[in-house]
Design an enzyme around this catalytic site. Structure first.
Site, PDB file in Angstrom:
ATOM      1  N   ARG A 141      40.547   4.867  -6.932  1.00 32.10           N
ATOM      2  CA  ARG A 141      39.317   5.022  -7.727  1.00 32.10           C
ATOM      3  C   ARG A 141      39.633   5.775  -9.011  1.00 32.10           C
ATOM      4  NH1 ARG A 141      33.827   5.098  -5.894  1.00 32.10           N
ATOM      5  NH2 ARG A 141      34.430   5.320  -3.724  1.00 32.10           N
TER       6      ARG A 141
ATOM      7  N   GLN B  75      28.441  16.333  -1.854  1.00 33.09           N
ATOM      8  CA  GLN B  75      28.904  17.494  -2.630  1.00 33.09           C
ATOM      9  C   GLN B  75      29.311  18.606  -1.655  1.00 33.09           C
ATOM     10  OE1 GLN B  75      26.477  18.485  -6.123  1.00 33.09           O
ATOM     11  NE2 GLN B  75      25.313  16.588  -5.798  1.00 33.09           N
TER      12      GLN B  75
ATOM     13  N   GLU C 204       3.884  19.962  -8.116  1.00 29.67           N
ATOM     14  CA  GLU C 204       4.096  20.956  -7.056  1.00 29.67           C
ATOM     15  C   GLU C 204       3.663  20.391  -5.702  1.00 29.67           C
ATOM     16  OE1 GLU C 204       2.240  24.702  -7.702  1.00 29.67           O
ATOM     17  OE2 GLU C 204       3.293  25.088  -9.596  1.00 29.67           O
TER      18      GLU C 204
ATOM     19  N   LYS D  39      41.949   2.204  -1.454  1.00 27.45           N
ATOM     20  CA  LYS D  39      41.378   1.979  -2.791  1.00 27.45           C
ATOM     21  C   LYS D  39      41.809   3.083  -3.742  1.00 27.45           C
ATOM     22  CE  LYS D  39      36.942   4.180  -1.680  1.00 27.45           C
ATOM     23  NZ  LYS D  39      35.514   3.976  -1.415  1.00 27.45           N
TER      24      LYS D  39
END
Length: 338
Positions: free
Chosen positions: A206, A106, A48, A204
């Site tokens: 992927r 994200q 913590e 590219k």
């Protein structure tokens, strides 16, 4: 302008050298000592995080300097808990200075049943009491829209442009800026315009995250000094592969300029053994000893631009003025070689 005499800086453990450098630069600008607020950020035995601020911050304009780099979750929690401590101590305004904004990759739902973690982090920062965010080279510019508070996104490309004009003085006609993927074209084009250089693109394909199946160069790089521009380097697999493909297509030499040196896993070894003549990163993420010891990696300081941006926010003046070369050059005077 703030009613307080000076802006107050406080730092977590993520990048203390950068926070100290920002404080030192602000002291130079202000002509008075601007130090870091005395505080302790510790962990209990179970992990913590505990924060205690030892100075009075009531009514102060507070700036928390804390990139959310590896370990991302610990550094993010430190930032949130520091913000809560300052808010409960009656700070007038809390600005989070996040040189590297973790979870920025994200930023959208790429597949079904996946999160938009960057939006979740934005919500957490606002709920913790943060009223403004200052960051650099967000992975996706639209993340600014995830916040209902002001977000100032600084760009490294004006600083890179100054460095490139110094490092490649006399051979700028041979320089070509390269985007490592289609998504980074806007960033690369903006830098190419600054130094009046042509632009090439690495296309590219992927197969899955972390693996690159095929690369094609769009543009003629024959005999050129190619400079790959990207916002972050994680494992360096894509970067080193792109450098190889550029050499195979006739490039004279390949350099890389990357804002955030995440440098995970085999990144240092890959860069060391790659065809890259040089790689430039900034100190938004505290570089490891291995990174600092790598002969073909050079680190550019971001303290000058962050210090000036903090002062501009505190004074209520323009932050975007730092994108202009005439404004930025004096800020970085003496930082680059002749």
């Amino acid at each position: 302008m703030s009613s307080t005499s000076e802006p107050k800086l406080i730092s977590g453990n993520a990048n203390m050298p950068l926070a100290t450098a920002i404080a030192r630069r602000m002291s130079m600008h202000r002509g008075v000592n601007v130090g870091l607020v005395d505080a302790r950020v510790e962990r209990f035995n179970d992990g913590e995080i505990f924060v205690e601020v030892f100075e009075n911050v009531r009514g102060e304009d507070m700036f928390i300097i804390q990139p959310t780099s590896n370990p991302a979750n610990d550094n993010l929690m430190e930032l949130l808990i520091m913000a809560d401590a300052l808010r409960r101590s009656s700070a007038a305004r809390i600005t989070a200075v996040i040189p590297y904004f973790g979870y920025a990759r994200q930023d959208r739902r790429s597949k079904a049943r996946t999160p938009i973690s960057a939006k979740l982090v934005a919500n957490m920062l606002v709920e913790a009491g943060i009223e403004r965010v200052l960051t650099m080279d967000l992975h996706a510019a639209q993340i600014q829209g995830f916040f209902d508070i002001p977000v100032d996104n600084l760009y490294a490309s004006p600083v890179f442009a100054l460095d490139i004009m110094k490092q490649f003085k006399g051979s700028l006609d041979d320089v070509m800026i390269v985007s490592p993927d289609v998504g980074g074209v806007a960033r690369a084009r903006e830098l190419a315009k600054r130094i009046a250089a042509p632009l090439a693109i690495v296309d590219k394909r992927r197969e899955k995250a972390g693996e690159v199946a095929e690369m094609t160069i769009i543009g003629d790089v024959t005999g050129k000094k190619c400079i790959i521009i990207d916002d972050m380097c994680d494992t360096a697999g894509t970067l080193c592969k792109a450098a190889e493909v550029l050499i195979e297509n006739g490039a004279a030499e390949v350099h890389a300029y990357t804002t955030h040196g995440v440098m995970s896993g085999p990144a240092v070894e890959r860069v060391t053994n790659s065809v890259l003549k040089s790689m430039v990163i900034t100190d938004t993420i505290e570089p490891t000893e291995a990174v600092k010891a790598t002969p073909n990696i050079r680190i550019i300081p971001t303290a000058p631009v962050f210090a000036q941006a903090i002062l501009n926010i505190w004074n209520g003046t323009s932050v975007s003025s730092l994108f202009d070369t005439p404004t930025l050059e004096p800020v970085y005077e003496g930082q680059f070689g002749n």
